[in-house]
Design a protein around this motif. Structure first.
Motif, mmCIF file in Angstrom:
data_model
loop_
_atom_site.group_PDB
_atom_site.id
_atom_site.type_symbol
_atom_site.label_atom_id
_atom_site.label_comp_id
_atom_site.label_asym_id
_atom_site.label_seq_id
_atom_site.Cartn_x
_atom_site.Cartn_y
_atom_site.Cartn_z
ATOM 1 N N GLY A 49 -3.446 8.479 -2.125
ATOM 2 C CA GLY A 49 -2.239 8.175 -1.355
ATOM 3 C C GLY A 49 -2.489 7.154 -0.271
ATOM 4 N N ASP A 50 -3.591 7.323 0.475
ATOM 5 C CA ASP A 50 -3.951 6.362 1.523
ATOM 6 C C ASP A 50 -4.226 4.987 0.924
ATOM 7 N N LEU A 51 -4.923 4.977 -0.197
ATOM 8 C CA LEU A 51 -5.245 3.702 -0.853
ATOM 9 C C LEU A 51 -3.962 2.952 -1.207
ATOM 10 N N GLN A 52 -3.007 3.644 -1.796
ATOM 11 C CA GLN A 52 -1.733 3.022 -2.168
ATOM 12 C C GLN A 52 -0.990 2.517 -0.932
ATOM 13 N N LEU A 53 -0.929 3.324 0.119
ATOM 14 C CA LEU A 53 -0.241 2.913 1.345
ATOM 15 C C LEU A 53 -0.902 1.690 1.970
ATOM 16 N N MET A 54 -2.228 1.650 1.971
ATOM 17 C CA MET A 54 -2.941 0.510 2.541
ATOM 18 C C MET A 54 -2.636 -0.772 1.754
#
Length: 104
Positions: free
Chosen positions: A43-48
């Motif tokens: 999720g963090d990877l996608q948001l970044m």
């Protein structure tokens, strides 16, 4: 009509950003107050990636923070403005191919 200026990389192979660990984006890329992302968390990877693609002011921003193979993998699931998506897909037609078809 969206008049924002979006930056598109010259090549996917020139994107050598981090792929693991916790990163803190530059303030101009994420001014939300918590610009830290755990790249080991999907999720963090996608948001970044969404933040960098939306806010990058230069090709150097893209090269510093994005990783070509990771971008290709995430592309279908990224929530991006239609114009930004169209600009990238015009330069990189391979982004319109689903990742599972690329593995084929």
């Amino acid at each position: 009509m969206d008049q924002r200026h979006f930056v598109v990389a010259e090549s996917l192979s020139g994107l050598h950003g981090p792929v693991r660990g916790v990163v803190t984006l530059d303030r101009w890329l994420d001014w939300s107050g918590d610009s830290r992302y755990d790249l080991d968390d999907a999720g963090d990877l996608q948001l970044m990636y969404q933040a960098v693609l939306n806010q990058a002011g230069s090709a150097a921003d893209l090269a510093r923070w994005l990783h070509g193979p990771t971008l290709r993998h995430l592309w279908p699931s990224l929530w991006l403005p239609a114009r930004l998506r169209a600009l990238w897909q015009a330069r990189f037609p391979e982004l319109t191919t689903p990742p599972q078809a690329l593995a084929g």
